[in-house]
Design a protein around this motif. Sequence first.
Motif: not given
Length: 123
Positions: A37-58
């Motif tokens: 996730f990321r958060q810029a100054p003055g903004k809400k935290r936003e989702f960037v990327a995610a990966i499954s526990w085994i790494g087969d799905s992003t």
Amino acid sequence: QVQLVESGGGLVQAGGSLRLSCAASGRTFSSYTMGWFRQAPGKKREFVAAISWIGDSTYYADSVKGRFTISRENAKNTVYLQMNSLQPEDTAVYYCAAGRGSPWYRNDEYTYWGQGTQVTVSS
């Protein structure tokens, strides 16, 4: 319990690249979905990327799709975020997180969070 420590942030010019790393402690790392996730100054935290526990799905936010790549090495308890073609609007503190819920883009589905690493992209 999982503790997360991000690294790899810094200052880069527009068009450049950075690779963030997130090192996790705890023997159960491989059982968690990992997100960035990321958060810029003055903004809400936003989702960037995610990966499954085994790494087969992003899954990626539309704003970074095609430029960022998430990956993980469970043997090293580490998740990565390769960021290419960086733009000034990518400037933010980047956080990694571990969770077991869904959907992956929701902050509140993640249980453990790192302290963040600053990424600054100059124009």
